[in-house]
Design a protein around this motif. Sequence first.
Motif, PDB file in Angstrom:
ATOM      1  N   PRO A 194       1.174  -1.304   0.243  1.00  0.00           N
ATOM      2  CA  PRO A 194       0.154   0.309  -0.395  1.00  0.00           C
ATOM      3  C   PRO A 194       1.283   1.566  -0.061  1.00  0.00           C
ATOM      4  N   ASP A 195       0.220   2.504  -0.451  1.00  0.00           N
ATOM      5  CA  ASP A 195       0.559   3.448  -1.132  1.00  0.00           C
ATOM      6  C   ASP A 195       0.074   4.556   0.228  1.00  0.00           C
ATOM      7  N   LEU A 196       0.807   4.772   1.139  1.00  0.00           N
ATOM      8  CA  LEU A 196       0.077   5.619   2.584  1.00  0.00           C
ATOM      9  C   LEU A 196       0.390   7.045   2.273  1.00  0.00           C
ATOM     10  N   ARG A 197       1.238   7.152   1.763  1.00  0.00           N
ATOM     11  CA  ARG A 197       1.846   8.846   1.773  1.00  0.00           C
ATOM     12  C   ARG A 197       0.725   9.846   1.300  1.00  0.00           C
ATOM     13  N   GLY A 198      -0.345   9.480   1.204  1.00  0.00           N
ATOM     14  CA  GLY A 198      -0.858  10.553   1.058  1.00  0.00           C
ATOM     15  C   GLY A 198      -1.864  10.414   2.206  1.00  0.00           C
ATOM     16  N   SER A 199      -1.884   9.747   2.860  1.00  0.00           N
ATOM     17  CA  SER A 199      -3.063  10.137   4.584  1.00  0.00           C
ATOM     18  C   SER A 199      -1.993   9.867   5.386  1.00  0.00           C
ATOM     19  N   PHE A 200      -0.831   9.328   5.437  1.00  0.00           N
ATOM     20  CA  PHE A 200       0.324   9.403   6.668  1.00  0.00           C
ATOM     21  C   PHE A 200       1.250   9.314   6.479  1.00  0.00           C
ATOM     22  N   PRO A 201       1.957  11.046   5.619  1.00  0.00           N
ATOM     23  CA  PRO A 201       3.143  10.663   4.951  1.00  0.00           C
ATOM     24  C   PRO A 201       4.474  10.600   5.778  1.00  0.00           C
ATOM     25  N   GLY A 202       4.072  10.865   6.804  1.00  0.00           N
ATOM     26  CA  GLY A 202       5.669  10.897   7.534  1.00  0.00           C
ATOM     27  C   GLY A 202       6.285  12.133   7.373  1.00  0.00           C
ATOM     28  N   PRO A 203       7.226  12.258   8.017  1.00  0.00           N
ATOM     29  CA  PRO A 203       7.970  11.731   8.722  1.00  0.00           C
ATOM     30  C   PRO A 203       7.538  11.899  10.641  1.00  0.00           C
ATOM     31  N   PHE A 204       7.245  10.535  10.887  1.00  0.00           N
ATOM     32  CA  PHE A 204       6.133  10.967  12.317  1.00  0.00           C
ATOM     33  C   PHE A 204       6.901  11.493  13.630  1.00  0.00           C
ATOM     34  N   PRO A 205       6.581  12.413  14.017  1.00  0.00           N
ATOM     35  CA  PRO A 205       6.389  12.793  15.386  1.00  0.00           C
ATOM     36  C   PRO A 205       6.835  11.608  15.968  1.00  0.00           C
ATOM     37  N   ALA A 206       8.233  11.998  17.127  1.00  0.00           N
ATOM     38  CA  ALA A 206       8.512  10.738  18.273  1.00  0.00           C
ATOM     39  C   ALA A 206       8.887  11.377  19.887  1.00  0.00           C
ATOM     40  N   SER A 207       8.750  10.643  20.856  1.00  0.00           N
ATOM     41  CA  SER A 207       9.701  11.826  22.144  1.00  0.00           C
ATOM     42  C   SER A 207      10.316  11.183  22.153  1.00  0.00           C
ATOM     43  N   PRO A 208      10.819  12.993  22.517  1.00  0.00           N
ATOM     44  CA  PRO A 208      12.442  12.575  23.422  1.00  0.00           C
ATOM     45  C   PRO A 208      12.477  11.613  23.866  1.00  0.00           C
ATOM     46  N   ALA A 265     -10.219   6.596   5.111  1.00  0.00           N
ATOM     47  CA  ALA A 265     -11.090   7.137   5.466  1.00  0.00           C
ATOM     48  C   ALA A 265     -11.181   7.957   6.543  1.00  0.00           C
ATOM     49  N   ALA A 266      -9.932   6.786   7.751  1.00  0.00           N
ATOM     50  CA  ALA A 266      -9.696   7.485   8.871  1.00  0.00           C
ATOM     51  C   ALA A 266      -9.127   8.723   8.154  1.00  0.00           C
ATOM     52  N   ARG A 267      -8.185   9.876   7.703  1.00  0.00           N
ATOM     53  CA  ARG A 267      -7.898  10.828   7.398  1.00  0.00           C
ATOM     54  C   ARG A 267      -8.728  11.602   7.810  1.00  0.00           C
ATOM     55  N   ALA A 268      -9.238  11.637   7.362  1.00  0.00           N
ATOM     56  CA  ALA A 268     -10.613  11.977   6.600  1.00  0.00           C
ATOM     57  C   ALA A 268     -11.338  12.148   7.940  1.00  0.00           C
ATOM     58  N   ARG A 269     -11.734  11.350   9.035  1.00  0.00           N
ATOM     59  CA  ARG A 269     -12.403  11.607  10.330  1.00  0.00           C
ATOM     60  C   ARG A 269     -11.216  12.201  11.273  1.00  0.00           C
ATOM     61  N   ILE A 270     -10.173  12.600  10.635  1.00  0.00           N
ATOM     62  CA  ILE A 270      -9.002  12.761  11.922  1.00  0.00           C
ATOM     63  C   ILE A 270      -9.184  14.416  11.142  1.00  0.00           C
ATOM     64  N   THR A 271      -9.746  14.905  10.398  1.00  0.00           N
ATOM     65  CA  THR A 271      -9.658  15.798  10.198  1.00  0.00           C
ATOM     66  C   THR A 271     -10.954  16.847  10.337  1.00  0.00           C
ATOM     67  N   GLU A 272     -11.495  15.367  10.353  1.00  0.00           N
ATOM     68  CA  GLU A 272     -13.436  16.394  11.143  1.00  0.00           C
ATOM     69  C   GLU A 272     -12.896  16.361  12.377  1.00  0.00           C
ATOM     70  N   LEU A 273     -12.955  15.575  13.063  1.00  0.00           N
ATOM     71  CA  LEU A 273     -12.654  16.072  14.835  1.00  0.00           C
ATOM     72  C   LEU A 273     -11.784  16.477  15.040  1.00  0.00           C
ATOM     73  N   ALA A 274     -10.537  17.202  14.185  1.00  0.00           N
ATOM     74  CA  ALA A 274     -10.194  17.771  14.681  1.00  0.00           C
ATOM     75  C   ALA A 274     -10.216  18.938  14.205  1.00  0.00           C
ATOM     76  N   ALA A 275     -10.855  19.470  13.683  1.00  0.00           N
ATOM     77  CA  ALA A 275     -11.781  20.449  13.647  1.00  0.00           C
ATOM     78  C   ALA A 275     -13.409  21.501  14.226  1.00  0.00           C
ATOM     79  N   SER A 276     -13.333  20.104  14.858  1.00  0.00           N
ATOM     80  CA  SER A 276     -14.244  19.781  16.080  1.00  0.00           C
ATOM     81  C   SER A 276     -14.065  21.778  17.747  1.00  0.00           C
ATOM     82  N   LYS A 277     -15.059  21.554  17.843  1.00  0.00           N
ATOM     83  CA  LYS A 277     -14.328  22.691  18.994  1.00  0.00           C
ATOM     84  C   LYS A 277     -14.826  22.353  20.227  1.00  0.00           C
ATOM     85  N   GLU A 278     -14.698  20.852  20.762  1.00  0.00           N
ATOM     86  CA  GLU A 278     -14.556  19.521  21.809  1.00  0.00           C
ATOM     87  C   GLU A 278     -13.664  19.033  21.861  1.00  0.00           C
TER      88      GLU A 278
END
Length: 322
Positions: free
Chosen positions: A15-29, A280-293
């Motif tokens: 699978p080519d997931l770069r459009g939805s989860f492109p990275g590089p991914f943040p990492a804890s120090p 589908a996951a990316r669309a819902r992340i975008t939707e929920l991230a725009a929430s006021k809650e």
Amino acid sequence: MNDASRTNTRALPMPDLRGSFPGPFPASPHASDIEQHAVQWLHTFPLISSPRALGALSDITAQGMARTFPTADQNGLFLCADLFLWLTAFDDAHGEAAGARDPARLVRRISECVHLLAGHNDPPGESSAFVAALRDLLARFGERATPTQYLRLTAHLRDNLFGILWEAHHLDRPEHVTMHDYRAMRPHTVFVRTVMATAEVTLGYELTDSQRSSAAVRELETAVADLAGWINDLASYAKETADDGPSPLSLPTLLMRQHKCDLEEAFRLASHMCEKQATAARARITELAASKERPLIVHARAVESVASSYVWHIDHSRYQIP
């Protein structure tokens, strides 16, 4: 089926997931601290006998957890890492092939754990390292989680244990498993819903019942749960078939049977399924991230990081042929 195609998934469609989860991914120090802690915890609770396996699991868990909750505090990361270590080590030691060879022993090991999860501190029979480690985990989660979060977590752990038992029962008979059943069970055997459940404990937020049951949250978690299991199936297929054993209980195996196709086409179909769920996951992340809650916003970002960590995992040496 071509032997080379069975043991070299790098030559197969992925699978080519770069459009939805492109990275590089943040990492804890705290990644190196997590690894040091993991090694110490596994020495306190000797769940793994092989030093090489202990080192590899500590490494992938530390790096993966650093990407799962990149903003979490150190103690929260240690706790979640230990839980994932316990689940993975239990599956490796008692599930999969070992569980298929001796299902009665697997049931006994699971029953000891269920006893603890039900709130009984002294499981019947001789206590094992896994029981001692689980007791440690539950006590620490009990101190950090709300009562509702704790009950939700223990419910997911029961699902994981049943999933391990279910997988062991069907491991040598994948032809008896329907696609519907596999899709229902796979999130529990890859532990992703449990990881998502720890997000609220680790990051200090809690969804309301109405937020949790909303279509956006349910669809996001379902898409990420599917994606985690399926990309793991694709990444691990080569290692699981390296010895020319029977086809593993995994998505490509079921797709080959369902569509009467070869392995390459099954990987192509599975890759498309992964890409669809990632979108589908990316669309819902975008939707929920725009929430006021605020809890919905935090949850969207937390589940995004969970998905990212599973995407990151598939290139780790754990899934490569030795």
